[in-house]
Motif scaffolding. Structure first.
Motif, PDB file in Angstrom:
ATOM      1  N   GLY A 136       0.795  -1.235   0.000  1.00  0.00           N
ATOM      2  CA  GLY A 136       0.000   0.000   0.000  1.00  0.00           C
ATOM      3  C   GLY A 136       0.820   1.273   0.000  1.00  0.00           C
ATOM      4  O   GLY A 136       0.818   2.018   0.995  1.00  0.00           O
ATOM      5  N   PHE A 137       1.495   1.573  -1.099  1.00  0.00           N
ATOM      6  CA  PHE A 137       2.342   2.773  -1.169  1.00  0.00           C
ATOM      7  C   PHE A 137       1.541   4.038  -0.868  1.00  0.00           C
ATOM      8  O   PHE A 137       0.557   4.338  -1.548  1.00  0.00           O
ATOM      9  CB  PHE A 137       2.983   2.877  -2.553  1.00  0.00           C
ATOM     10  CG  PHE A 137       3.822   4.109  -2.734  1.00  0.00           C
ATOM     11  CD1 PHE A 137       5.037   4.241  -2.081  1.00  0.00           C
ATOM     12  CD2 PHE A 137       3.396   5.146  -3.556  1.00  0.00           C
ATOM     13  CE1 PHE A 137       5.810   5.377  -2.234  1.00  0.00           C
ATOM     14  CE2 PHE A 137       4.173   6.292  -3.722  1.00  0.00           C
ATOM     15  CZ  PHE A 137       5.380   6.403  -3.061  1.00  0.00           C
ATOM     16  N   ASP A 138       1.978   4.766   0.179  1.00  0.00           N
ATOM     17  CA  ASP A 138       1.354   6.027   0.605  1.00  0.00           C
ATOM     18  C   ASP A 138      -0.104   5.860   1.048  1.00  0.00           C
ATOM     19  O   ASP A 138      -0.805   6.846   1.253  1.00  0.00           O
ATOM     20  CB  ASP A 138       1.419   7.078  -0.507  1.00  0.00           C
ATOM     21  CG  ASP A 138       2.715   7.877  -0.477  1.00  0.00           C
ATOM     22  OD1 ASP A 138       3.603   7.534   0.326  1.00  0.00           O
ATOM     23  OD2 ASP A 138       2.851   8.830  -1.268  1.00  0.00           O
ATOM     24  N   ILE A 139      -0.556   4.610   1.203  1.00  0.00           N
ATOM     25  CA  ILE A 139      -1.957   4.358   1.538  1.00  0.00           C
ATOM     26  C   ILE A 139      -2.097   3.576   2.840  1.00  0.00           C
ATOM     27  O   ILE A 139      -3.065   3.764   3.578  1.00  0.00           O
ATOM     28  CB  ILE A 139      -2.653   3.588   0.386  1.00  0.00           C
ATOM     29  CG1 ILE A 139      -2.699   4.471  -0.868  1.00  0.00           C
ATOM     30  CG2 ILE A 139      -4.067   3.161   0.770  1.00  0.00           C
ATOM     31  CD1 ILE A 139      -3.223   3.740  -2.087  1.00  0.00           C
ATOM     32  N   LEU A 140      -1.132   2.709   3.141  1.00  0.00           N
ATOM     33  CA  LEU A 140      -1.182   1.908   4.355  1.00  0.00           C
ATOM     34  C   LEU A 140      -0.040   2.268   5.300  1.00  0.00           C
ATOM     35  O   LEU A 140       1.057   2.605   4.859  1.00  0.00           O
ATOM     36  CB  LEU A 140      -1.088   0.412   4.030  1.00  0.00           C
ATOM     37  CG  LEU A 140      -2.229  -0.223   3.242  1.00  0.00           C
ATOM     38  CD1 LEU A 140      -1.933  -1.700   3.005  1.00  0.00           C
ATOM     39  CD2 LEU A 140      -3.565  -0.050   3.948  1.00  0.00           C
ATOM     40  N   GLY A 141      -0.308   2.185   6.581  1.00  0.00           N
ATOM     41  CA  GLY A 141       0.726   2.402   7.590  1.00  0.00           C
ATOM     42  C   GLY A 141       0.371   1.645   8.854  1.00  0.00           C
ATOM     43  O   GLY A 141      -0.809   1.513   9.197  1.00  0.00           O
ATOM     44  N   ALA A 142       1.392   1.124   9.545  1.00  0.00           N
ATOM     45  CA  ALA A 142       1.150   0.330  10.746  1.00  0.00           C
ATOM     46  C   ALA A 142       2.063   0.777  11.874  1.00  0.00           C
ATOM     47  O   ALA A 142       3.265   0.948  11.678  1.00  0.00           O
ATOM     48  CB  ALA A 142       1.376  -1.163  10.459  1.00  0.00           C
ATOM     49  N   MET A 183      -0.337  17.442  11.789  1.00  0.00           N
ATOM     50  CA  MET A 183       0.751  16.461  11.674  1.00  0.00           C
ATOM     51  C   MET A 183       1.141  16.225  10.216  1.00  0.00           C
ATOM     52  O   MET A 183       2.323  16.176   9.873  1.00  0.00           O
ATOM     53  CB  MET A 183       0.314  15.132  12.312  1.00  0.00           C
ATOM     54  CG  MET A 183       0.110  15.204  13.816  1.00  0.00           C
ATOM     55  SD  MET A 183      -0.751  13.719  14.430  1.00  0.00           S
ATOM     56  CE  MET A 183      -1.038  14.180  16.139  1.00  0.00           C
ATOM     57  N   GLY A 184       0.142  16.081   9.356  1.00  0.00           N
ATOM     58  CA  GLY A 184       0.414  15.870   7.934  1.00  0.00           C
ATOM     59  C   GLY A 184       1.119  17.050   7.294  1.00  0.00           C
ATOM     60  O   GLY A 184       2.011  16.882   6.450  1.00  0.00           O
ATOM     61  N   LYS A 185       0.730  18.259   7.697  1.00  0.00           N
ATOM     62  CA  LYS A 185       1.356  19.457   7.154  1.00  0.00           C
ATOM     63  C   LYS A 185       2.830  19.521   7.517  1.00  0.00           C
ATOM     64  O   LYS A 185       3.685  19.831   6.669  1.00  0.00           O
ATOM     65  CB  LYS A 185       0.624  20.710   7.686  1.00  0.00           C
ATOM     66  CG  LYS A 185       1.138  22.018   7.110  1.00  0.00           C
ATOM     67  CD  LYS A 185       0.297  23.193   7.599  1.00  0.00           C
ATOM     68  CE  LYS A 185       0.789  24.509   6.990  1.00  0.00           C
ATOM     69  NZ  LYS A 185      -0.040  25.656   7.456  1.00  0.00           N
ATOM     70  N   ILE A 186       3.150  19.204   8.766  1.00  0.00           N
ATOM     71  CA  ILE A 186       4.554  19.224   9.202  1.00  0.00           C
ATOM     72  C   ILE A 186       5.340  18.120   8.506  1.00  0.00           C
ATOM     73  O   ILE A 186       6.489  18.325   8.086  1.00  0.00           O
ATOM     74  CB  ILE A 186       4.651  19.075  10.734  1.00  0.00           C
ATOM     75  CG1 ILE A 186       3.906  20.212  11.431  1.00  0.00           C
ATOM     76  CG2 ILE A 186       6.110  19.073  11.181  1.00  0.00           C
ATOM     77  CD1 ILE A 186       3.755  20.028  12.927  1.00  0.00           C
ATOM     78  N   HIS A 189       1.694  13.494   3.375  1.00  0.00           N
ATOM     79  CA  HIS A 189       1.180  12.120   3.353  1.00  0.00           C
ATOM     80  C   HIS A 189       1.074  11.629   4.789  1.00  0.00           C
ATOM     81  O   HIS A 189       1.821  12.037   5.660  1.00  0.00           O
ATOM     82  CB  HIS A 189       2.054  11.201   2.489  1.00  0.00           C
ATOM     83  CG  HIS A 189       3.490  11.143   2.890  1.00  0.00           C
ATOM     84  ND1 HIS A 189       4.007  10.121   3.635  1.00  0.00           N
ATOM     85  CD2 HIS A 189       4.515  11.988   2.650  1.00  0.00           C
ATOM     86  CE1 HIS A 189       5.301  10.326   3.825  1.00  0.00           C
ATOM     87  NE2 HIS A 189       5.627  11.447   3.251  1.00  0.00           N
ATOM     88  N   TYR A 190       0.137  10.723   5.012  1.00  0.00           N
ATOM     89  CA  TYR A 190      -0.247  10.360   6.367  1.00  0.00           C
ATOM     90  C   TYR A 190       0.078   8.919   6.742  1.00  0.00           C
ATOM     91  O   TYR A 190      -0.325   8.459   7.807  1.00  0.00           O
ATOM     92  CB  TYR A 190      -1.762  10.574   6.542  1.00  0.00           C
ATOM     93  CG  TYR A 190      -2.212  12.000   6.357  1.00  0.00           C
ATOM     94  CD1 TYR A 190      -2.228  12.894   7.422  1.00  0.00           C
ATOM     95  CD2 TYR A 190      -2.619  12.462   5.112  1.00  0.00           C
ATOM     96  CE1 TYR A 190      -2.655  14.207   7.257  1.00  0.00           C
ATOM     97  CE2 TYR A 190      -3.048  13.773   4.928  1.00  0.00           C
ATOM     98  CZ  TYR A 190      -3.058  14.644   6.001  1.00  0.00           C
ATOM     99  OH  TYR A 190      -3.476  15.935   5.829  1.00  0.00           O
TER     100      TYR A 190
END
Length: 308
Positions: free
Chosen positions: A16-22, A127-130, A139-140
């Motif tokens: 999930g490039f730029d879409i998933l995070g854990a 957070m995303g802006k920083i 990106h989040y």
């Protein structure tokens, strides 16, 4: 005094490039993440310490914690001197969400200290802006799981920006940082500006099936489609011997092996502790190249950032 811990995170999670995070946490109880404390002060000060504080910029205004304070105060229109202490436990440029960890901890600590009670959406937007200042674009996929915990699907820059996904509790995540760094901006610039239609279709199919597998509790299917068509093929040159390492890790019983975020940290998913320990030992001998590097057996951190 307010003190916030924000955990390490794995961006992209392979498919999930730029879409998933854990968000992740070592099973041995170690705090793998940055801590930020905020307290009253007669003048504004930032103090840095921790294993990787020597990697931080000398100029205070280049420090993430200063950027967080600056944006935060502009938003809430409060000018009040504080002492911000950053405990930098995360290596910069490691692929483990180091910048996100500092950002999330800073923003949440300031929010609690000032008692502004900003909403979750307002906080995550800050957070995303920083994060955008660091990587060159908002990106989040690191800040969202670091803040909220668990496995997060980044929906869009709309409301809500992220959705919590189910995860297989028996999965163990072995993460290995060799002790070197990869620039996030360089790792993004190395990617092609355009992709063939076939690549996009294949990646969309894999991502959709992966999310379906999570919701239907089909762990074998999830592993089968955990294939990165967007970033990993182009970032292989940034990770010495990546394909050989991936092959060896799988021979030892790993279900998968991928680049965490922009790298050079690698993560592999294992079905049990016995296999995870074997892989940890192998990586310590064959991937870590200096005393700074580390290998941890982790599980998903479902709590996210919290006060300690």
């Amino acid at each position: 005094m307010i003190k916030i811990y924000a955990p390490a995170s794995i961006g992209n999670v392979g498919v999930g490039f730029d879409i998933l995070g854990a968000a992740i946490m070592p099973i041995d109880g170690s705090l793998l993440g940055d801590c930020v404390s905020v307290q009253s002060s007669k003048t504004f000060k930032i103090k840095n310490y921790g294993n990787f504080s020597n990697q931080l910029p000398i100029n205070m205004k280049d420090n993430i914690t200063w950027k967080a304070w600056n944006i935060f105060n502009k938003k809430i229109k409060i000018i009040k001197p504080v002492l911000i202490t950053l405990e930098k436990n995360m290596p910069i440029g490691s692929g483990l969400g180091s910048s996100a960890s500092s950002i999330v901890a800073s923003v949440l600590a300031l929010n609690k200290f000032y008692k502004t009670k900003l909403t979750q959406i307002e906080l995550i937007n800050i957070m995303g802006k920083i994060e955008g200042f660091i990587s060159g674009g908002i990106h989040y996929d690191n800040v969202a799981p670091c803040y909220l915990g668990g496995l997060q699907l980044i929906a869009d820059d709309t409301t809500p920006v992220t959705q919590n996904l189910p995860i297989f509790n028996h999965w163990l995540w072995v993460i290995a940082w060799p002790g070197s760094t990869v620039s996030t901006s360089i790792a993004r610039k190395i990617l092609p500006l355009k992709y063939k239609k076939e690549i996009c279709i294949k990646n969309s199919r894999n991502l959709s099936t992966f999310i379906h597998a999570l919701h239907t509790n089909k762990s074998e299917l999830a592993i089968q489609v955990m294939i990165d068509e967007i970033a990993e093929p182009y970032r292989i040159p940034l990770i010495p011997n990546f394909l050989k390492i991936k092959s060896e890790i799988k021979k030892l019983g790993a279900l998968s092996c991928h680049i965490s975020g922009s790298g050079p940290t690698l993560f592999s998913i294992c079905s049990n502790l016995k296999i995870a320990k074997k892989i940890k030992i192998w990586l310590e001998k064959n991937y870590i190249n200096n005393k700074s590097g580390f290998v941890y057996i982790c599980k998903i951190d479902k709590l996210g950032a919290r006060r300690i």
